[in-house]
Scaffold this active site. Structure first.
Site, PDB file in Angstrom:
ATOM      1  N   THR A  18      35.167  43.194  39.467  1.00 24.36           N
ATOM      2  CA  THR A  18      35.541  44.135  40.532  1.00 24.36           C
ATOM      3  C   THR A  18      36.568  45.154  40.064  1.00 24.36           C
ATOM      4  O   THR A  18      36.524  46.328  40.445  1.00 24.36           O
ATOM      5  CB  THR A  18      36.088  43.345  41.741  1.00 24.36           C
ATOM      6  OG1 THR A  18      35.038  42.508  42.216  1.00 24.36           O
ATOM      7  CG2 THR A  18      36.546  44.245  42.860  1.00 24.36           C
ATOM      8  N   ASP A  62      29.014  41.455  35.322  1.00 22.63           N
ATOM      9  CA  ASP A  62      29.658  40.664  36.357  1.00 22.63           C
ATOM     10  C   ASP A  62      30.024  39.313  35.739  1.00 22.63           C
ATOM     11  O   ASP A  62      29.287  38.791  34.894  1.00 22.63           O
ATOM     12  CB  ASP A  62      28.673  40.459  37.507  1.00 22.63           C
ATOM     13  CG  ASP A  62      29.332  39.797  38.693  1.00 22.63           C
ATOM     14  OD1 ASP A  62      29.792  40.524  39.581  1.00 22.63           O
ATOM     15  OD2 ASP A  62      29.396  38.549  38.728  1.00 22.63           O
ATOM     16  N   SER A  63      31.120  38.752  36.179  1.00 22.29           N
ATOM     17  CA  SER A  63      31.564  37.548  35.478  1.00 22.29           C
ATOM     18  C   SER A  63      30.679  36.340  35.751  1.00 22.29           C
ATOM     19  O   SER A  63      30.776  35.337  35.054  1.00 22.29           O
ATOM     20  CB  SER A  63      33.030  37.248  35.793  1.00 22.29           C
ATOM     21  OG  SER A  63      33.165  36.622  37.027  1.00 22.29           O
ATOM     22  N   THR A 170      43.171  28.001  38.586  1.00 22.65           N
ATOM     23  CA  THR A 170      41.887  27.971  39.268  1.00 22.65           C
ATOM     24  C   THR A 170      41.857  29.040  40.375  1.00 22.65           C
ATOM     25  O   THR A 170      42.905  29.399  40.908  1.00 22.65           O
ATOM     26  CB  THR A 170      41.621  26.539  39.818  1.00 22.65           C
ATOM     27  OG1 THR A 170      40.328  26.490  40.340  1.00 22.65           O
ATOM     28  CG2 THR A 170      42.599  26.128  40.885  1.00 22.65           C
TER      29      THR A 170
HETATM   30  N1  ASP Z   1      31.722  39.104  41.248  1.00 19.22           N
HETATM   31  C1  ASP Z   1      32.925  39.594  40.645  1.00 19.22           C
HETATM   32  C2  ASP Z   1      33.080  38.913  39.307  1.00 19.22           C
HETATM   33  O1  ASP Z   1      33.571  37.818  39.215  1.00 19.22           O
HETATM   34  C3  ASP Z   1      34.060  39.342  41.519  1.00 19.22           C
HETATM   35  C4  ASP Z   1      35.369  39.818  40.990  1.00 19.22           C
HETATM   36  O2  ASP Z   1      35.528  40.482  39.996  1.00 19.22           O
HETATM   37  O3  ASP Z   1      36.344  39.489  41.643  1.00 19.22           O
HETATM   38  O4  ASP Z   1      32.709  39.488  38.348  1.00 19.22           O
END
Ligand code: ASP
Length: 205
Positions: A18, A62-63, A170
């Protein structure tokens, strides 16, 4: 003869998440930024007296797509740049950041330099983003020195005013800026008006 003091140099590794998103003006959907233009989104970076470099994953992801091969890639980038940089900041999605930080902490043995993961709950392109503060302070922590040595030579997560050990952290919230916690180990620094490192808790090589 006066010798020029070497600037502290930091490598920012951009995987996305994000923090690396802006809203497309026409469709309103989120799109990743071109990290080469990060200082257009965070002009404060120009004020740092550090030598900032960045490397972007290709493709950025995206992670939820990050797997052990990507951990190896991150570790290799750090290994390759280890002698050239004083610290590393990894911009990562929040969903799996704690897993990546944990894995990297075991992969990078005898670490003498900071590897600071950070991300954000709101995209960097939004007005109320938490990404700017997280990025700026993560860079400051990665650059911090005490007696000419890195202040936090560990793999850590910096998020919402908390610096915690990577393999003790976490994710606890997808709704709040205060998204991470470290239930079994105290934070490694107090981040308020000043950055105060808890030397008794930090592991030095
Ligand atoms: N879906 C995103 C990710 O983990 C959420 C984030 O970055 O907070 O890549």
């Amino acid at each position: 003869m006066k010798t020029k003091k070497r600037e502290v140099s930091i490598l920012i590794i951009y995987t996305v998440g994000t923090i690396g998103m802006v809203q497309d003006d026409i469709t309103g959907s989120l799109i990743p930024i071109d990290f080469r233009h990060i200082s257009d989104h965070v002009p404060e970076l120009r004020k740092f007296g550090y030598d900032l470099h960045s490397i972007s994953f290709d493709p950025v992801q995206d992670s939820s797509n990050i797997d052990p091969d990507v951990w190896v890639k991150m570790a290799e980038i750090i290994e390759e740049g280890y002698n050239d940089f004083d610290g590393f900041v990894i911009l990562h999605g929040t969903d799996t950041m704690a897993y990546s930080a944990s894995a990297l902490s075991f992969m990078l043995e005898n670490l003498k330099k900071p590897v600071i993961f950070t991300g954000s709950q709101l995209p960097i392109g939004l007005l109320r983003t938490d990404g700017k503060e997280n990025l700026i302070t993560a860079i400051e922590i990665a650059a911090a020195k005490e007696n000419n040595l890195s202040a936090v030579p560990e793999v850590c997560i910096y998020f919402d005013n908390k610096l915690t050990r990577g393999n003790r952290t976490t994710k606890m919230s997808a709704e709040h800026f205060d998204a991470f916690y470290s239930p079994n180990f105290s934070p490694l620094a107090e981040v308020g008006l000043h950055l105060r490192y808890f030397n008794n808790l930090i592991r030095y090589p």
